[in-house]
Design an enzyme around this catalytic site. Structure first.
Site, short mmCIF file in Angstrom:
data_model
loop_
_atom_site.label_atom_id
_atom_site.label_comp_id
_atom_site.label_asym_id
_atom_site.label_seq_id
_atom_site.Cartn_x
_atom_site.Cartn_y
_atom_site.Cartn_z
N LYS A 125 -8.27 39.20 -24.77
CA LYS A 125 -8.35 38.42 -23.53
C LYS A 125 -7.68 37.06 -23.67
O LYS A 125 -7.09 36.55 -22.72
CB LYS A 125 -9.81 38.25 -23.10
CG LYS A 125 -10.38 39.55 -22.55
CD LYS A 125 -11.70 39.34 -21.84
CE LYS A 125 -12.22 40.67 -21.33
NZ LYS A 125 -13.60 40.59 -20.87
N LYS A 208 -7.37 52.48 -22.35
CA LYS A 208 -8.64 52.54 -21.60
C LYS A 208 -8.39 52.37 -20.09
O LYS A 208 -7.54 51.58 -19.70
CB LYS A 208 -9.53 51.40 -22.11
CG LYS A 208 -10.95 51.45 -21.66
CD LYS A 208 -11.73 50.22 -22.11
CE LYS A 208 -11.36 48.99 -21.32
NZ LYS A 208 -12.28 47.86 -21.46
N LYS A 211 -9.91 47.82 -14.84
CA LYS A 211 -9.58 47.21 -13.55
C LYS A 211 -8.43 46.23 -13.67
O LYS A 211 -7.82 45.85 -12.68
CB LYS A 211 -10.81 46.55 -12.95
CG LYS A 211 -11.44 45.46 -13.79
CD LYS A 211 -12.76 45.00 -13.18
CE LYS A 211 -13.61 44.32 -14.23
NZ LYS A 211 -15.02 44.26 -13.88
P1 TYM Z 1 -17.86 45.23 -18.32
O1 TYM Z 1 -18.31 44.52 -17.09
O2 TYM Z 1 -16.45 45.05 -18.77
O3 TYM Z 1 -18.10 46.78 -18.16
C1 TYM Z 1 -19.36 47.30 -17.77
C2 TYM Z 1 -19.65 48.58 -18.52
O4 TYM Z 1 -18.66 49.57 -18.22
C3 TYM Z 1 -18.17 50.13 -19.44
N1 TYM Z 1 -16.76 50.54 -19.25
C4 TYM Z 1 -16.28 51.73 -19.62
N2 TYM Z 1 -16.86 52.79 -20.19
C5 TYM Z 1 -16.09 53.89 -20.44
N3 TYM Z 1 -14.77 53.94 -20.17
C6 TYM Z 1 -14.12 52.89 -19.59
N4 TYM Z 1 -12.82 52.97 -19.30
C7 TYM Z 1 -14.89 51.72 -19.30
N5 TYM Z 1 -14.61 50.52 -18.73
C8 TYM Z 1 -15.76 49.81 -18.73
C9 TYM Z 1 -18.31 49.00 -20.45
O5 TYM Z 1 -18.31 49.48 -21.77
C10 TYM Z 1 -19.63 48.39 -20.05
O6 TYM Z 1 -20.71 49.10 -20.62
N6 TYM Z 1 -19.67 42.51 -22.10
C11 TYM Z 1 -20.02 43.49 -21.08
C12 TYM Z 1 -21.12 43.00 -20.13
C13 TYM Z 1 -22.38 42.53 -20.78
C14 TYM Z 1 -23.35 43.35 -21.42
C15 TYM Z 1 -24.38 42.45 -21.84
C16 TYM Z 1 -23.45 44.72 -21.65
C17 TYM Z 1 -22.81 41.24 -20.86
N7 TYM Z 1 -24.01 41.21 -21.48
C18 TYM Z 1 -25.51 42.91 -22.51
C19 TYM Z 1 -24.60 45.17 -22.34
C20 TYM Z 1 -25.58 44.29 -22.75
C21 TYM Z 1 -18.78 43.77 -20.26
O7 TYM Z 1 -17.87 43.01 -20.21
O8 TYM Z 1 -18.86 44.91 -19.53
#
Ligand code: TYM
Length: 347
Positions: A125, A208, A211
């Site tokens: 990032k 992957k 978005k």
């Molecule tokens: P974020 O908002 O990027 O994504 C949310 C969830 O979606 C999953 N995900 C995917 N899984 C499979 N294939 C894909 N192509 C794909 N794209 C996204 C992500 O793995 C995630 O589970 N850091 C985290 C948010 C967060 C969090 C937490 C998660 C903040 N605090 C505490 C768990 C526990 C994030 O950026 O997710």
């Protein structure tokens, strides 16, 4: 030093699930299959489930303030439309529970610079211009550890891309417990498995689905209508071979593997079962079957999201009552943490 009696009296662990999604605009099939679908599955008597819209993580990259509020509601609407029951699960937005930021500060003092520097998501990032990245982006994983450990969560369902952050959460818990000689924070279990822990781009099966990919054709958005979903699967990159009847036949065929994975996860069947069903078919025949299955599952979710979004007050009140319930768990855990580290409590 805290004595043994105090050690055991501080333990509150039970089977508790925590997970979060960032309100940064745009939701993909990856978010649904890798995360939210599994959040729904984990709602059961066995677990206490806590799901959070992580708006403080979102601002590690600048967000338009008006859009951030709408995006926060949109994630809440997504959770509910996908099947999270706000009465049995706790649903709230992170900034509404100040204890997240407070515990994150303590963890900023536990985590080491070297640990943060190894985080591949920070490197991705921040890109080439890391000196100009927000300090919050660097500290992001400590806030994530705080999200989880503030509830003494034992299970965290996430997609594969969050694995390294969860390992860091475990490291922070272990180091905190060690530094203060206490068994206070649980060593959390990542719940990554499942068929679709890594949904890949429709244009490149080695990347992957995201978005932030510049090509909209690379992903299925939760807001896509039926025609768009059919078109995107039709245009999805594939190879020239027919589908195999056995998993071995997907080796070195990332695009084929991805489409079979998506179909299996949507139809809740094993990859083996899918291949028994579609093995031998050409992609031209399989793609419309896949698109139809996706539309059948995603359309009701996106319709319900649209309905909920027309009723912002209803969403806001669900989030407000979730925050109150979240605080009831979080507040005593933060208080104990402060006591452990030696913060003097005003009487
Ligand atoms: P974020 O908002 O990027 O994504 C949310 C969830 O979606 C999953 N995900 C995917 N899984 C499979 N294939 C894909 N192509 C794909 N794209 C996204 C992500 O793995 C995630 O589970 N850091 C985290 C948010 C967060 C969090 C937490 C998660 C903040 N605090 C505490 C768990 C526990 C994030 O950026 O997710």
């Amino acid at each position: 030093m805290i004595d043994q009696d105090k050690k055991s009296s501080l333990k509150t662990f039970e089977k508790r699930v925590f997970s979060g999604v960032q309100p940064t605009g745009g939701l993909t099939l990856g978010n649904y299959l890798g995360a939210v679908k599994r959040f729904v599955e984990m709602q059961s008597k066995e677990y206490k489930t806590i799901y959070c819209v992580v708006d403080q993580h979102a601002i590690t990259a600048w967000q338009n303030p008006t859009e951030l509020k709408q995006n926060t509601r949109q994630i809440a609407a997504f959770f509910i439309a996908a099947g999270i029951d706000p009465n049995s699960s706790i649903l709230f937005n992170q900034s509404a529970v100040a204890e997240h930021a407070q515990l994150a500060w303590v963890f900023n003092c536990v985590a080491r610079m070297g640990w943060m520097q190894r985080m591949t998501q920070f490197k991705d990032k921040a890109g080439k211009n890391a000196q100009n990245a927000a300090l919050g982006l660097f500290a992001y994983p400590a806030l994530m550890a705080a999200d989880i450990l503030l509830y003494h969560a034992t299970h965290v369902p996430v997609g594969d891309d969050q694995k390294q952050h969860l390992e860091l959460t475990r490291d922070i818990a272990i180091k905190f417990n060690h530094d203060y000689d206490i068994d206070f924070f649980p060593v959390t279990e990542p719940v990554i498995g499942g068929t679709a822990s890594r949904v890949m781009s429709l244009r490149d099966g080695t990347k992957k689905m995201s978005k932030s990919d510049p090509s909209d054709l690379s992903r299925i958005n939760m807001s896509d209508d039926a025609d768009t979903i059919f078109l995107k699967f039709k245009k999805a990159r594939t190879d020239a071979e027919a589908l195999p009847s056995e998993i071995d036949g997907l080796k070195d065929r990332p695009e084929a593997e991805n489409l079979v994975t998506i179909y299996s996860a949507l139809s809740e069947q094993s990859m083996d079962k899918t291949l028994q069903e579609v093995g031998g078919k050409q992609f031209s025949e399989f793609k419309p079957i896949l698109a139809e299955c996706a539309v059948e599952i995603l359309s009701p979710i996106s319709r319900e999201m649209t309905r909920l979004m027309q009723n912002a007050d209803e969403i806001d009140s669900i989030l407000a009552s979730g925050a109150k319930r979240a605080r009831e768990i979080a507040s005593p855990i933060l208080e104990k943490t402060y006591d452990i580290v030696g913060m003097l409590k005003p009487k």
